[in-house]
Write a protein that holds these residues in place. Sequence first.
Motif, PDB file in Angstrom:
ATOM      1  N   HIS A   1      30.277  35.176  37.737  1.00  0.00           N
ATOM      2  CA  HIS A   1      28.941  35.675  38.011  1.00  0.00           C
ATOM      3  C   HIS A   1      28.565  36.815  37.059  1.00  0.00           C
ATOM      4  O   HIS A   1      29.421  37.445  36.456  1.00  0.00           O
ATOM      5  CB  HIS A   1      28.857  36.187  39.453  1.00  0.00           C
ATOM      6  CG  HIS A   1      29.008  35.109  40.476  1.00  0.00           C
ATOM      7  ND1 HIS A   1      30.241  34.605  40.841  1.00  0.00           N
ATOM      8  CD2 HIS A   1      28.084  34.439  41.217  1.00  0.00           C
ATOM      9  CE1 HIS A   1      30.076  33.675  41.772  1.00  0.00           C
ATOM     10  NE2 HIS A   1      28.784  33.552  42.013  1.00  0.00           N
ATOM     11  N   ILE A   2      27.269  37.080  36.996  1.00  0.00           N
ATOM     12  CA  ILE A   2      26.793  38.171  36.158  1.00  0.00           C
ATOM     13  C   ILE A   2      27.382  39.494  36.618  1.00  0.00           C
ATOM     14  O   ILE A   2      27.699  40.370  35.807  1.00  0.00           O
ATOM     15  CB  ILE A   2      25.242  38.223  36.158  1.00  0.00           C
ATOM     16  CG1 ILE A   2      24.753  39.245  35.133  1.00  0.00           C
ATOM     17  CG2 ILE A   2      24.706  38.528  37.558  1.00  0.00           C
ATOM     18  CD1 ILE A   2      23.245  39.201  34.936  1.00  0.00           C
ATOM     19  N   TYR A   3      27.602  39.646  37.935  1.00  0.00           N
ATOM     20  CA  TYR A   3      28.156  40.912  38.411  1.00  0.00           C
ATOM     21  C   TYR A   3      29.642  41.029  38.068  1.00  0.00           C
ATOM     22  O   TYR A   3      30.164  42.127  37.915  1.00  0.00           O
ATOM     23  CB  TYR A   3      27.917  41.091  39.914  1.00  0.00           C
ATOM     24  CG  TYR A   3      28.358  39.954  40.814  1.00  0.00           C
ATOM     25  CD1 TYR A   3      29.685  39.795  41.172  1.00  0.00           C
ATOM     26  CD2 TYR A   3      27.408  39.066  41.336  1.00  0.00           C
ATOM     27  CE1 TYR A   3      30.086  38.765  42.018  1.00  0.00           C
ATOM     28  CE2 TYR A   3      27.805  38.033  42.185  1.00  0.00           C
ATOM     29  CZ  TYR A   3      29.143  37.887  42.521  1.00  0.00           C
ATOM     30  OH  TYR A   3      29.529  36.875  43.359  1.00  0.00           O
ATOM     31  N   ASP A   4      30.321  39.888  37.925  1.00  0.00           N
ATOM     32  CA  ASP A   4      31.718  39.915  37.471  1.00  0.00           C
ATOM     33  C   ASP A   4      31.788  40.421  36.035  1.00  0.00           C
ATOM     34  O   ASP A   4      32.658  41.226  35.675  1.00  0.00           O
ATOM     35  CB  ASP A   4      32.341  38.522  37.537  1.00  0.00           C
ATOM     36  CG  ASP A   4      32.556  38.044  38.966  1.00  0.00           C
ATOM     37  OD1 ASP A   4      32.896  38.882  39.821  1.00  0.00           O
ATOM     38  OD2 ASP A   4      32.375  36.841  39.218  1.00  0.00           O
ATOM     39  N   ARG A   5      30.859  39.952  35.216  1.00  0.00           N
ATOM     40  CA  ARG A   5      30.865  40.350  33.812  1.00  0.00           C
ATOM     41  C   ARG A   5      30.484  41.822  33.664  1.00  0.00           C
ATOM     42  O   ARG A   5      30.959  42.505  32.746  1.00  0.00           O
ATOM     43  CB  ARG A   5      29.924  39.449  33.012  1.00  0.00           C
ATOM     44  CG  ARG A   5      30.345  37.984  33.021  1.00  0.00           C
ATOM     45  CD  ARG A   5      29.590  37.176  31.979  1.00  0.00           C
ATOM     46  NE  ARG A   5      28.162  37.133  32.213  1.00  0.00           N
ATOM     47  CZ  ARG A   5      27.551  36.284  33.030  1.00  0.00           C
ATOM     48  NH1 ARG A   5      28.276  35.393  33.708  1.00  0.00           N
ATOM     49  NH2 ARG A   5      26.247  36.291  33.168  1.00  0.00           N
TER      50      ARG A   5
ATOM     51  N   ILE B   1      26.961  40.240  29.381  1.00  0.00           N
ATOM     52  CA  ILE B   1      26.644  40.324  30.811  1.00  0.00           C
ATOM     53  C   ILE B   1      25.612  39.268  31.199  1.00  0.00           C
ATOM     54  O   ILE B   1      25.755  38.592  32.218  1.00  0.00           O
ATOM     55  CB  ILE B   1      26.134  41.723  31.170  1.00  0.00           C
ATOM     56  CG1 ILE B   1      27.279  42.748  31.056  1.00  0.00           C
ATOM     57  CG2 ILE B   1      25.551  41.769  32.578  1.00  0.00           C
ATOM     58  CD1 ILE B   1      26.854  44.170  31.275  1.00  0.00           C
ATOM     59  N   VAL B   2      24.592  39.110  30.386  1.00  0.00           N
ATOM     60  CA  VAL B   2      23.495  38.204  30.732  1.00  0.00           C
ATOM     61  C   VAL B   2      23.850  36.744  30.449  1.00  0.00           C
ATOM     62  O   VAL B   2      23.550  35.853  31.253  1.00  0.00           O
ATOM     63  CB  VAL B   2      22.217  38.594  29.964  1.00  0.00           C
ATOM     64  CG1 VAL B   2      21.108  37.571  30.207  1.00  0.00           C
ATOM     65  CG2 VAL B   2      21.757  39.990  30.393  1.00  0.00           C
ATOM     66  N   THR B   3      24.500  36.481  29.294  1.00  0.00           N
ATOM     67  CA  THR B   3      24.743  35.094  28.885  1.00  0.00           C
ATOM     68  C   THR B   3      26.199  34.665  28.981  1.00  0.00           C
ATOM     69  O   THR B   3      26.488  33.465  28.962  1.00  0.00           O
ATOM     70  CB  THR B   3      24.282  34.883  27.428  1.00  0.00           C
ATOM     71  OG1 THR B   3      25.162  35.611  26.540  1.00  0.00           O
ATOM     72  CG2 THR B   3      22.854  35.368  27.233  1.00  0.00           C
TER      73      THR B   3
END
Length: 241
Positions: free
Chosen positions: A16-20, A74-76
Amino acid sequence: MHDFALVKGWRGNFVHIYDRLKIERQRLGLSQDEFARQAGVSKRAQANYESGERHPKADYLETIHSFGVDTNFIVTGERIERQKSDVIAEQESIYLDKRLNDPDVASIPMYDVECAAGSGRSFEGEPVLGYFHMDRTVLSELKLPADSGAWVRARGDSMVGTIDDGDYVFVDFTQRDPSREGVYLILMDGERRIKRMQRVAGGGWLLISDNPRYDKELIAPEQKQFVEILGRCLVNLGQVL
């Protein structure tokens, strides 16, 4: 959770984005509290971003990008390839910023002994050559005061063998009583000098240059008013080789 928050990119797994976001924070070596402070949000908001409770907004991503976060990752989920030198420089900058804001690190000013004498008792207001950043624990072990000393660059050859020309010595400005023999930074005849000092019978002082080419100077009791002791020299950062 919306599908746009999932991407295949880290170790081949869907993350997920929050993982990154958490991965990037850990890459920079920052705690949630430190990261949140630099990002201008509360620790709770940062925790919510990393747990997926909330999605970060554009202004947040713009801010964290400014202090080295790879927002493209983070986004991609894809890393932007950068030159190794740029990455190293960025990491050094982040590390230095953390050190400068660490309460356990003291920033000791560095001066030149030949800078303008000023009022004599301190180097306040005089040009600083730089700062030597040292852990307060190390300073304590070396018995060096973190907040009442400075590194002073010596000049000349009068103390050669003990302190060579260009060496930096740590001066403790609180030690101004030469009752104990030692090397002191003094103000005399309008200039700063580094000399070994001894008390002699009758209350006078003997100024000694460790270089035998220089004669000893006797300061009689009535002449002591013309010699100002600025501090005691404790440690030399001279060259080893």
